[in-house]
Design a protein around this motif. Structure first.
Motif, PDB file in Angstrom:
ATOM      1  N   ALA A  32       0.826  -1.136   0.089  1.00  0.00           N
ATOM      2  CA  ALA A  32       0.103  -0.114  -0.112  1.00  0.00           C
ATOM      3  C   ALA A  32       0.920   1.195   0.042  1.00  0.00           C
ATOM      4  CB  ALA A  32      -0.819   0.037   1.139  1.00  0.00           C
ATOM      5  N   ILE A  33       2.041   1.236   0.752  1.00  0.00           N
ATOM      6  CA  ILE A  33       2.952   2.391   0.588  1.00  0.00           C
ATOM      7  C   ILE A  33       3.289   2.658  -0.684  1.00  0.00           C
ATOM      8  CG2 ILE A  33       5.206   3.196   1.368  1.00  0.00           C
ATOM      9  CD1 ILE A  33       4.611   1.695   4.098  1.00  0.00           C
ATOM     10  N   ALA A  34       3.552   1.529  -1.618  1.00  0.00           N
ATOM     11  CA  ALA A  34       4.093   1.690  -2.969  1.00  0.00           C
ATOM     12  C   ALA A  34       2.920   2.291  -3.848  1.00  0.00           C
ATOM     13  CB  ALA A  34       4.351   0.203  -3.684  1.00  0.00           C
ATOM     14  N   TYR A  35       1.792   2.195  -3.432  1.00  0.00           N
ATOM     15  CA  TYR A  35       0.594   2.645  -4.460  1.00  0.00           C
ATOM     16  C   TYR A  35       0.731   4.025  -4.883  1.00  0.00           C
ATOM     17  CZ  TYR A  35      -3.894   3.663  -6.451  1.00  0.00           C
ATOM     18  OH  TYR A  35      -5.029   4.215  -7.057  1.00  0.00           O
ATOM     19  N   PRO A  36       1.107   4.920  -3.988  1.00  0.00           N
ATOM     20  CA  PRO A  36       1.082   6.414  -4.535  1.00  0.00           C
ATOM     21  C   PRO A  36       2.138   6.637  -5.199  1.00  0.00           C
ATOM     22  CG  PRO A  36       1.246   6.203  -2.195  1.00  0.00           C
ATOM     23  CD  PRO A  36       0.864   5.099  -2.534  1.00  0.00           C
ATOM     24  N   LEU A  37       3.152   5.678  -5.290  1.00  0.00           N
ATOM     25  CA  LEU A  37       4.493   5.845  -5.911  1.00  0.00           C
ATOM     26  C   LEU A  37       4.837   5.472  -7.092  1.00  0.00           C
ATOM     27  CD1 LEU A  37       6.762   5.242  -2.694  1.00  0.00           C
ATOM     28  CD2 LEU A  37       5.986   7.197  -3.284  1.00  0.00           C
ATOM     29  N   THR A  38       3.447   4.728  -7.449  1.00  0.00           N
ATOM     30  CA  THR A  38       3.479   4.050  -8.947  1.00  0.00           C
ATOM     31  C   THR A  38       2.397   4.571  -9.893  1.00  0.00           C
ATOM     32  OG1 THR A  38       1.750   2.439  -8.319  1.00  0.00           O
ATOM     33  CG2 THR A  38       4.120   1.886  -7.999  1.00  0.00           C
ATOM     34  N   ASP A  39       2.471   4.462 -11.102  1.00  0.00           N
ATOM     35  CA  ASP A  39       1.244   4.807 -12.098  1.00  0.00           C
ATOM     36  C   ASP A  39       0.991   3.857 -13.008  1.00  0.00           C
ATOM     37  OD1 ASP A  39       3.330   5.269 -13.638  1.00  0.00           O
ATOM     38  OD2 ASP A  39       3.293   7.471 -13.379  1.00  0.00           O
ATOM     39  N   GLY A  40       0.128   3.919 -13.956  1.00  0.00           N
ATOM     40  CA  GLY A  40      -0.283   3.183 -15.016  1.00  0.00           C
ATOM     41  C   GLY A  40      -0.281   1.401 -14.384  1.00  0.00           C
ATOM     42  N   SER A  41       0.488   0.532 -15.428  1.00  0.00           N
ATOM     43  CA  SER A  41       0.075  -0.707 -15.112  1.00  0.00           C
ATOM     44  C   SER A  41       0.778  -1.150 -13.958  1.00  0.00           C
ATOM     45  CB  SER A  41       0.660  -1.630 -16.264  1.00  0.00           C
ATOM     46  OG  SER A  41       2.133  -1.063 -16.396  1.00  0.00           O
ATOM     47  N   ALA A  42       1.851  -0.487 -13.455  1.00  0.00           N
ATOM     48  CA  ALA A  42       2.473  -0.850 -12.086  1.00  0.00           C
ATOM     49  C   ALA A  42       1.511  -0.356 -11.149  1.00  0.00           C
ATOM     50  CB  ALA A  42       3.809  -0.011 -11.975  1.00  0.00           C
ATOM     51  N   ARG A  43       0.666   0.418 -11.025  1.00  0.00           N
ATOM     52  CA  ARG A  43      -0.284   0.847 -10.090  1.00  0.00           C
ATOM     53  C   ARG A  43      -1.298  -0.359 -10.086  1.00  0.00           C
ATOM     54  NH1 ARG A  43      -2.264   7.011  -8.613  1.00  0.00           N
ATOM     55  NH2 ARG A  43      -0.049   6.817  -7.734  1.00  0.00           N
ATOM     56  N   ASP A  44      -1.808  -0.540 -11.234  1.00  0.00           N
ATOM     57  CA  ASP A  44      -2.853  -1.686 -11.439  1.00  0.00           C
ATOM     58  C   ASP A  44      -2.325  -2.980 -10.975  1.00  0.00           C
ATOM     59  OD1 ASP A  44      -4.278   0.142 -12.941  1.00  0.00           O
ATOM     60  OD2 ASP A  44      -3.779  -0.808 -14.884  1.00  0.00           O
ATOM     61  N   ALA A  45      -1.085  -3.180 -10.947  1.00  0.00           N
ATOM     62  CA  ALA A  45      -0.741  -4.411 -10.244  1.00  0.00           C
ATOM     63  C   ALA A  45      -0.495  -4.445  -8.727  1.00  0.00           C
ATOM     64  CB  ALA A  45       0.896  -4.841 -10.717  1.00  0.00           C
ATOM     65  N   VAL A  46       0.013  -3.102  -8.554  1.00  0.00           N
ATOM     66  CA  VAL A  46      -0.084  -2.935  -6.843  1.00  0.00           C
ATOM     67  C   VAL A  46      -1.681  -3.172  -6.442  1.00  0.00           C
ATOM     68  CG1 VAL A  46       0.162  -1.210  -5.362  1.00  0.00           C
ATOM     69  CG2 VAL A  46       1.950  -1.281  -6.910  1.00  0.00           C
ATOM     70  N   SER A  47      -2.576  -2.501  -7.142  1.00  0.00           N
ATOM     71  CA  SER A  47      -3.962  -2.687  -6.705  1.00  0.00           C
ATOM     72  C   SER A  47      -4.284  -4.133  -6.297  1.00  0.00           C
ATOM     73  CB  SER A  47      -4.919  -1.875  -7.665  1.00  0.00           C
ATOM     74  OG  SER A  47      -4.569  -0.491  -7.653  1.00  0.00           O
ATOM     75  N   TRP A  48      -4.091  -4.792  -7.420  1.00  0.00           N
ATOM     76  CA  TRP A  48      -4.295  -6.483  -7.264  1.00  0.00           C
ATOM     77  C   TRP A  48      -3.631  -6.957  -6.182  1.00  0.00           C
ATOM     78  CZ3 TRP A  48      -7.635  -9.767  -9.052  1.00  0.00           C
ATOM     79  CH2 TRP A  48      -8.559  -9.510 -10.450  1.00  0.00           C
ATOM     80  N   ALA A  49      -2.400  -6.814  -6.154  1.00  0.00           N
ATOM     81  CA  ALA A  49      -1.682  -7.412  -4.770  1.00  0.00           C
ATOM     82  C   ALA A  49      -2.284  -6.761  -3.554  1.00  0.00           C
ATOM     83  CB  ALA A  49      -0.245  -6.646  -4.994  1.00  0.00           C
ATOM     84  N   ILE A  50      -2.683  -5.601  -3.329  1.00  0.00           N
ATOM     85  CA  ILE A  50      -3.301  -4.929  -2.130  1.00  0.00           C
ATOM     86  C   ILE A  50      -4.501  -5.931  -1.678  1.00  0.00           C
ATOM     87  CG2 ILE A  50      -4.447  -3.063  -0.993  1.00  0.00           C
ATOM     88  CD1 ILE A  50      -2.473  -1.382  -2.300  1.00  0.00           C
ATOM     89  N   VAL A  51      -5.352  -6.078  -2.858  1.00  0.00           N
ATOM     90  CA  VAL A  51      -6.535  -6.987  -2.572  1.00  0.00           C
ATOM     91  C   VAL A  51      -6.265  -8.253  -2.440  1.00  0.00           C
ATOM     92  CG1 VAL A  51      -8.606  -7.537  -3.708  1.00  0.00           C
ATOM     93  CG2 VAL A  51      -8.005  -5.008  -3.938  1.00  0.00           C
ATOM     94  N   LEU A  52      -5.621  -9.059  -3.080  1.00  0.00           N
ATOM     95  CA  LEU A  52      -5.195 -10.275  -3.019  1.00  0.00           C
ATOM     96  C   LEU A  52      -4.614 -10.542  -1.465  1.00  0.00           C
ATOM     97  CD1 LEU A  52      -3.786 -11.186  -6.474  1.00  0.00           C
ATOM     98  CD2 LEU A  52      -6.003 -12.039  -5.473  1.00  0.00           C
ATOM     99  N   LEU A  53      -3.576  -9.643  -0.947  1.00  0.00           N
ATOM    100  CA  LEU A  53      -3.127  -9.984   0.482  1.00  0.00           C
ATOM    101  C   LEU A  53      -4.064  -9.591   1.492  1.00  0.00           C
ATOM    102  CD1 LEU A  53       0.217  -7.920  -0.421  1.00  0.00           C
ATOM    103  CD2 LEU A  53       0.154 -10.215   0.159  1.00  0.00           C
ATOM    104  N   GLY A  54      -4.944  -8.571   1.018  1.00  0.00           N
ATOM    105  CA  GLY A  54      -5.931  -8.225   2.340  1.00  0.00           C
ATOM    106  C   GLY A  54      -7.003  -9.201   2.417  1.00  0.00           C
ATOM    107  N   SER A  55      -7.706  -9.801   1.306  1.00  0.00           N
ATOM    108  CA  SER A  55      -8.444 -11.019   1.392  1.00  0.00           C
ATOM    109  C   SER A  55      -7.686 -12.143   1.858  1.00  0.00           C
ATOM    110  CB  SER A  55      -8.964 -11.542   0.067  1.00  0.00           C
ATOM    111  OG  SER A  55      -8.123 -11.624  -0.964  1.00  0.00           O
ATOM    112  N   GLY A  56      -6.283 -12.140   1.675  1.00  0.00           N
ATOM    113  CA  GLY A  56      -5.645 -13.538   2.252  1.00  0.00           C
ATOM    114  C   GLY A  56      -5.743 -13.296   3.812  1.00  0.00           C
ATOM    115  N   VAL A  57      -5.514 -11.980   4.278  1.00  0.00           N
ATOM    116  CA  VAL A  57      -5.448 -11.809   5.600  1.00  0.00           C
ATOM    117  C   VAL A  57      -6.880 -12.330   6.195  1.00  0.00           C
ATOM    118  CG1 VAL A  57      -5.391  -9.790   7.584  1.00  0.00           C
ATOM    119  CG2 VAL A  57      -3.747  -9.903   5.537  1.00  0.00           C
TER     120      VAL A  57
END
Length: 265
Positions: free
Chosen positions: A28-53
């Motif tokens: 999540a810290i990385a989210y505002p530091l990215t953009d474009g496809s990298a930000r999309d990947a970060v968004s997916w990672a956050i959701v997958l990690l959070g649902s895993g929690v």
């Protein structure tokens, strides 16, 4: 001697949701530091990690049946509520998803029920700590936290181009991309979901107290709301949702502090 491994295992297994939560915070810290496809990947990672929690904590703390039932319940309610919203505009207002979110079920991207799962279990857990003896209060608190979390999340997702409303006004002061109907819809959906989740936990949880503590999901909740508000104010140019995130968190924080003071007396 035969009981020793059993006593040690919950502590060891408790590391799983905590590690996932810490990875979520770092991502999540990385989210505002990215953009474009990298930000999309970060968004997916956050959701997958959070649902895993959420799933791992529910399973480890209250039993595998609770973990699986929670995942199934949230997925079904999320898909049905979102599909209804897409088809009719009720209860959130008229909105649409972008193609960037990938595959869908009934028009609902797979990412969406996972995001609901990320949010639902920590919201219910916090409410369960604040109102352990009253189901109506517990459900109301959980629905409030669930909806307040979305007040921070939605402007960020609109900004990222993941979804948008056909008629975004009137909205909360300072938020001009998300209508008030969305907040009302999340409160309604939250009441339904948290009522069902409360019943599911009651009927599926193994006897006795939870086997692991609540640090991981509460860390997820705290970071995604208050940390999200910080990101909105400092990096994402979303001061309105940042302010509302703090304002809506204050009653919950006050209740947590009051409860802790009462316990120490």
């Amino acid at each position: 001697m035969t009981g020793t491994p059993t006593l040690r295992r919950p502590g060891t297994r408790a590391v799983v949701p905590l590690v996932l939560a810490l990875l979520l915070v770092a991502t999540a810290i990385a989210y505002p530091l990215t953009d474009g496809s990298a930000r999309d990947a970060v968004s997916w990672a956050i959701v997958l990690l959070g649902s895993g929690v959420s799933v791992s904590h529910a399973a480890l703390s209250r039993g595998l049946r609770t973990g699986l039932a929670t995942a199934a319940l949230v997925a079904v309610v999320a898909v049905l509520a979102e599909a209804l919203g897409l088809a009719t505009g009720f209860p959130y207002g008229e909105y649409s998803y972008s193609d960037v979110l990938g595959p869908t079920l009934l028009g609902v991207p797979f990412l969406v029920p996972l995001a609901w799962l990320l949010m639902a279990w920590p919201s219910w857990l916090l409410a369960a700590r604040l109102a352990p003896r009253s189901r109506p209060v517990r459900v109301l608190v959980a629905a409030y936290v669930f909806a307040a979390w979305d007040v921070v999340l939605d402007p960020q997702m609109v900004q990222a181009g993941y979804w948008r409303w056909a008629h975004p006004e009137p909205g909360l002061p300072g938020i001009d991309t998300v209508p008030l109907t969305n907040l009302a819809g999340w409160l309604l959906a939250g009441l339904v979901l948290m009522t069902l989740l409360d019943l599911v936990v009651e009927r599926t949880a193994r006897p006795g107290p939870p086997a692991v503590g609540d640090l991981a999901p509460l860390l997820t909740l705290g970071w995604m709301t208050l940390g999200g508000a910080l990101a909105h104010a400092g990096w994402l140019d979303l001061p309105g949702s940042a302010a509302w995130g703090v304002v809506l968190a204050l009653p919950v924080l006050a209740a947590v502090v009051a409860q802790e003071r009462a316990r120490r007396r």
